[in-house]
Structure formats: structure tokens, C-alpha cells
Design a protein around this motif. Structure first.
Motif, PDB file in Angstrom:
ATOM      1  N   SER A 123       0.837  -1.362   0.242  1.00  0.00           N
ATOM      2  CA  SER A 123       0.043   0.083  -0.102  1.00  0.00           C
ATOM      3  C   SER A 123       0.822   1.411   0.186  1.00  0.00           C
ATOM      4  N   LYS A 124       0.374   2.231  -0.685  1.00  0.00           N
ATOM      5  CA  LYS A 124       1.165   3.479  -0.787  1.00  0.00           C
ATOM      6  C   LYS A 124       0.322   4.575  -0.184  1.00  0.00           C
ATOM      7  N   ALA A 125      -0.803   4.183   0.832  1.00  0.00           N
ATOM      8  CA  ALA A 125      -1.526   5.055   1.561  1.00  0.00           C
ATOM      9  C   ALA A 125      -0.745   5.388   2.805  1.00  0.00           C
ATOM     10  N   SER A 126      -1.532   6.244   3.544  1.00  0.00           N
ATOM     11  CA  SER A 126      -0.670   6.637   4.918  1.00  0.00           C
ATOM     12  C   SER A 126      -1.463   5.393   5.859  1.00  0.00           C
ATOM     13  N   VAL A 127      -2.581   5.158   5.608  1.00  0.00           N
ATOM     14  CA  VAL A 127      -3.225   4.186   6.393  1.00  0.00           C
ATOM     15  C   VAL A 127      -3.509   2.882   5.810  1.00  0.00           C
ATOM     16  N   ALA A 128      -3.478   1.611   6.022  1.00  0.00           N
ATOM     17  CA  ALA A 128      -3.808   0.298   5.359  1.00  0.00           C
ATOM     18  C   ALA A 128      -4.905  -0.230   6.621  1.00  0.00           C
ATOM     19  N   LEU A 129      -6.287  -0.039   6.271  1.00  0.00           N
ATOM     20  CA  LEU A 129      -7.099  -0.463   7.278  1.00  0.00           C
ATOM     21  C   LEU A 129      -7.583  -1.859   6.804  1.00  0.00           C
ATOM     22  N   LEU A 130      -7.282  -2.741   7.826  1.00  0.00           N
ATOM     23  CA  LEU A 130      -7.637  -4.413   7.299  1.00  0.00           C
ATOM     24  C   LEU A 130      -9.055  -4.489   7.948  1.00  0.00           C
ATOM     25  N   VAL A 131     -10.023  -4.915   7.153  1.00  0.00           N
ATOM     26  CA  VAL A 131     -11.568  -5.134   7.312  1.00  0.00           C
ATOM     27  C   VAL A 131     -12.074  -6.063   6.770  1.00  0.00           C
ATOM     28  N   ASP A 132     -12.519  -7.337   7.672  1.00  0.00           N
ATOM     29  CA  ASP A 132     -13.043  -8.524   7.103  1.00  0.00           C
ATOM     30  C   ASP A 132     -14.275  -8.350   6.597  1.00  0.00           C
ATOM     31  N   SER A 133     -14.747  -9.158   5.954  1.00  0.00           N
ATOM     32  CA  SER A 133     -16.399  -8.898   5.074  1.00  0.00           C
ATOM     33  C   SER A 133     -17.327  -9.021   5.918  1.00  0.00           C
ATOM     34  N   ARG A 153      -3.291   5.532  13.788  1.00  0.00           N
ATOM     35  CA  ARG A 153      -3.528   5.085  15.086  1.00  0.00           C
ATOM     36  C   ARG A 153      -3.113   3.737  15.280  1.00  0.00           C
ATOM     37  N   PHE A 154      -2.676   3.621  16.762  1.00  0.00           N
ATOM     38  CA  PHE A 154      -2.467   2.402  17.118  1.00  0.00           C
ATOM     39  C   PHE A 154      -3.381   1.762  18.011  1.00  0.00           C
ATOM     40  N   TYR A 155      -3.929   0.620  17.912  1.00  0.00           N
ATOM     41  CA  TYR A 155      -4.387  -0.095  19.104  1.00  0.00           C
ATOM     42  C   TYR A 155      -3.849  -0.613  19.999  1.00  0.00           C
ATOM     43  N   ARG A 156      -4.230  -0.403  21.154  1.00  0.00           N
ATOM     44  CA  ARG A 156      -3.480  -1.365  22.262  1.00  0.00           C
ATOM     45  C   ARG A 156      -4.184  -1.527  23.526  1.00  0.00           C
ATOM     46  N   ASP A 191      -2.977  -6.748  24.088  1.00  0.00           N
ATOM     47  CA  ASP A 191      -3.878  -7.209  23.140  1.00  0.00           C
ATOM     48  C   ASP A 191      -3.586  -6.301  21.934  1.00  0.00           C
ATOM     49  N   TYR A 192      -3.442  -6.716  20.769  1.00  0.00           N
ATOM     50  CA  TYR A 192      -3.250  -5.839  19.747  1.00  0.00           C
ATOM     51  C   TYR A 192      -4.417  -6.236  18.623  1.00  0.00           C
ATOM     52  N   ILE A 193      -5.045  -7.054  18.910  1.00  0.00           N
ATOM     53  CA  ILE A 193      -6.150  -7.512  17.941  1.00  0.00           C
ATOM     54  C   ILE A 193      -7.378  -6.686  17.825  1.00  0.00           C
ATOM     55  N   CYS A 194      -7.759  -5.929  16.919  1.00  0.00           N
ATOM     56  CA  CYS A 194      -9.165  -5.262  16.846  1.00  0.00           C
ATOM     57  C   CYS A 194      -9.368  -5.210  15.556  1.00  0.00           C
ATOM     58  N   TRP A 195     -10.662  -4.661  15.317  1.00  0.00           N
ATOM     59  CA  TRP A 195     -11.304  -4.437  14.008  1.00  0.00           C
ATOM     60  C   TRP A 195     -12.163  -3.253  13.984  1.00  0.00           C
ATOM     61  N   PRO A 196     -11.906  -2.469  12.793  1.00  0.00           N
ATOM     62  CA  PRO A 196     -10.883  -2.707  12.142  1.00  0.00           C
ATOM     63  C   PRO A 196      -9.434  -2.425  12.514  1.00  0.00           C
ATOM     64  N   MET A 197      -8.457  -2.906  11.654  1.00  0.00           N
ATOM     65  CA  MET A 197      -7.225  -2.776  12.136  1.00  0.00           C
ATOM     66  C   MET A 197      -6.514  -1.818  11.432  1.00  0.00           C
ATOM     67  N   ALA A 198      -5.777  -0.922  12.044  1.00  0.00           N
ATOM     68  CA  ALA A 198      -5.281   0.096  11.133  1.00  0.00           C
ATOM     69  C   ALA A 198      -3.745  -0.083  11.292  1.00  0.00           C
TER      70      ALA A 198
END
Length: 314
Positions: A123-133, A153-156, A191-198
């Protein structure tokens, strides 16, 4: 993707992935691996992104070649094999064989995580947002929801992993091994697992270089050789323990989740709705719950009504 260690120049590596990029025009891309059984869910996700996401948003949907035609017109559809090394060969039963390291065979959910990592690294974006179906957005959001002052943004969830969460503990062990960090089972863990994951794509690229340097092999082969693995834990451990933390960190997911593997009923819908907070911009109702589409739509419609009058966080 070619070997990351060779591809990255020394000058780029020295710049550091978490340096602020204040002069950068921020951008956001959404990455969703999917397949034919989740087509209707993915269509609803894509519609919600068009309704609530920024106008410039790109939604990359990565599917098996046999499902490409079915997904035509739903986002920017790509073939999954294009995100895997040529040495990864599919075999019946949602299993892959890595010709470079045939044993153990690669289970489908490990392959999916390799695809996510590769897509984010490209990705060339500032943020890659992982989103499941099985997610849907219910409120407007923008790039600034996940990107502030040159930082992603970092989730912790601090100290959220306890002795009863054995899979999380195992994922931490594997992450530390891949990153060349000394073993540590001292509880609690973050824990670092979240949705959506930035994710910050620059951080992803530097993390995968680290895996290659520590394991002495292509990062895809190193990860695929694991029987247990979490891409979210790998990213979080890398940011906190290799990079020294993230300036922009949060403890809220921005999403209300239904993880149960039993279908929704009306009572469950009411309980689910009560979990929502003003900061939530999305809803995840696990596809594994086998919730009928109409019940799912009723719950999502109710959530949207609740949130319509609340200002969005982005």
C-alpha cells in the motif's frame, strides 16, 4: 514481493517508520480478503464504505481466482495468488504447500494473513485499514479517524491478555520468535487484535524486513511455517518492543463486535445494541455465527438509527 531487505535502501531504513510525516497528504486504503460464501456480506461492507467513507477511499477486495467473476463490480477486486509467492501451491482442502518449505502444509487462515501483510506492505496510503467481510460501517469516518499529526492510529489494550487466553499467549511467543526477541511469558500481556485494524504501511514494511533479518528466510516462508500466528499480535509487538511504542495509541476499537458462533435472536440483538458506544463507527457480526441475513440487517439498521444523531469521531 521480492526480498524486503534487499529492496529497501539504507537511506530509507535509517529514516525510521514512525517518524512524523506532517507534510504528507494523508490517504486511506481498505483491504478485505474474501471468498464466494461471503459475497453478500462483502457487498454490504462495500456499500457501507461508499456511504460513510471518504470519497477518495480505495477498497481492495482479494479473492480466489475462481471467485473473481462473482465479485466483479464490488470494489477493486484482485486475485489472491497475486499476493503470494509463486512457491505457494494450493491443494484441495483449503491448504497450501510452500515448495521452498513443504512441511508443515499451510492452513488457509495462515495464508490469508500472509495475503493481508503483503497487501498492506504494497500500500502507498498513509493508513492500510484491514477490514473483514463480516463488518459494516454505520457512521461517517475520514482519514483523520485513523491518522493524526503524521501518525497512524495504533490499538493497544494494555495488560488485557491473561492466563486464560492461551491462544493469545502462543501468538505472542511466535511473534517474539519471528522478531528475534527473547522469550517472555510474563503476564499480563497487551492485546493488539482489533477490527478494523489500522496499520502504517511503512511500519509493516520495516517489520517484514526485521522478520527476514531475524529468520534468515523470506518473510512469507517464515510466517507460513508457523502452526499458530496472529498478524495483529506481530504488528503490535513490533511497534511496542522493537520501535519503542507509537505516539498515537488508543485503547478503543471503534467497533462493536459479536464473536459468538451461534446465530443472533431478538434478545441477542438487544444485548448487542447495548454494547455500542458513541465512538463506534463499525459493527462486526461474525460470519461464523451463521446469523440469517435479515436478522443481521435488522440489527445493523437499528445500530445506524442509534448513531445517526451522534457526531462522528473523524
Amino acid at each position: 514481493m521480492e526480498n524486503l531487505s534487499r529492496r529497501q535502501s539504507n537511506q530509507d531504513m535509517a529514516s525510521g517508520p514512525l517518524l512524523e510525516r506532517k507534510n504528507e497528504v494523508p490517504s486511506l486504503s481498505v483491504i478485505t480478503p474474501s471468498y464466494r460464501p461471503d459475497l453478500e456480506l462483502c457487498q454490504e461492507l462495500n456499500r457501507s464504505l461508499q456511504k460513510y467513507g471518504p470519497p477518495s477511499l480505495n477498497h481492495t477486495i482479494i479473492v480466489p481466482a475462481v471467485d473473481l467473476e462473482a465479485f466483479t463490480g464490488v470494489g477493486d477486486v484482485r486475485v489472491a495468488s497475486g499476493y503470494l509467492p509463486k512457491s505457494f501451491i494450493p491443494v484441495p482442502g483449503n491448504i497450501w504447500i510452500n515448495l521452498r518449505r513443504p512441511f508443515p502444509p499451510i492452513r488457509g487462515w495462515i495464508t490469508q494473513q500472509v495475503i493481508k501483510l503483503e497487501a498492506a506492505a504494497r500500500s502507498k496510503a498513509s493508513v492500510a485499514l484491514l477490514v473483514d467481510s463480516d463488518m459494516v460501517f454505520i457512521r461517517p469516518f475520514s482519514v483523520s479517524t485513523f491518522y493524526r499529526n503524521g501518525q497512524t492510529r495504533f490499538y493497544r489494550a494494555a495488560n488485557a491478555v491473561h492466563s486464560g487466553m492461551q491462544r493469545h499467549i502462543l501468538w505472542h511467543r511466535v511473534a517474539r520468535k519471528l522478531l528475534g526477541l527473547p522469550p517472555s511469558d510474563q503476564l499480563p500481556l497487551h492485546d493488539y487484535i482489533c477490527w478494523p485494524m489500522a496499520w502504517d504501511p511503512e511500519v509493516v514494511r520495516s517489520m517484514l524486513r526485521r522478520v527476514e533479518e531475524m529468520t534468515g528466510m523470506q518473510w512469507q516462508s517464515a510466517i507460513a511455517a508457523q502452526l499458530h500466528f496472529s498478524e495483529g499480535i506481530l504488528y503490535g509487538v513490533y511497534v511496542d518492543e522493537v520501535l519503542g511504542g507509537a505516539p498515537y495509541s488508543e485503547k478503543t476499537m471503534l467497533c462493536v463486535n459479536y464473536w459468538d458462533e451461534t446465530p443472533f435472536d431478538e434478545r441477542a440483538i438487544e444485548a448487542f445494541m447495548s454494547q455500542a458506544s458513541p465512538s463506534d463507527i463499525a459493527v462486526m457480526i461474525s460470519a461464523k455465527s451463521r446469523t440469517p441475513l435479515e436478522a443481521r440487517r435488522r440489527a445493523l439498521a437499528a445500530m445506524e438509527v442509534i448513531h445517526t444523531s451522534i457526531p462522528s469521531p473523524g
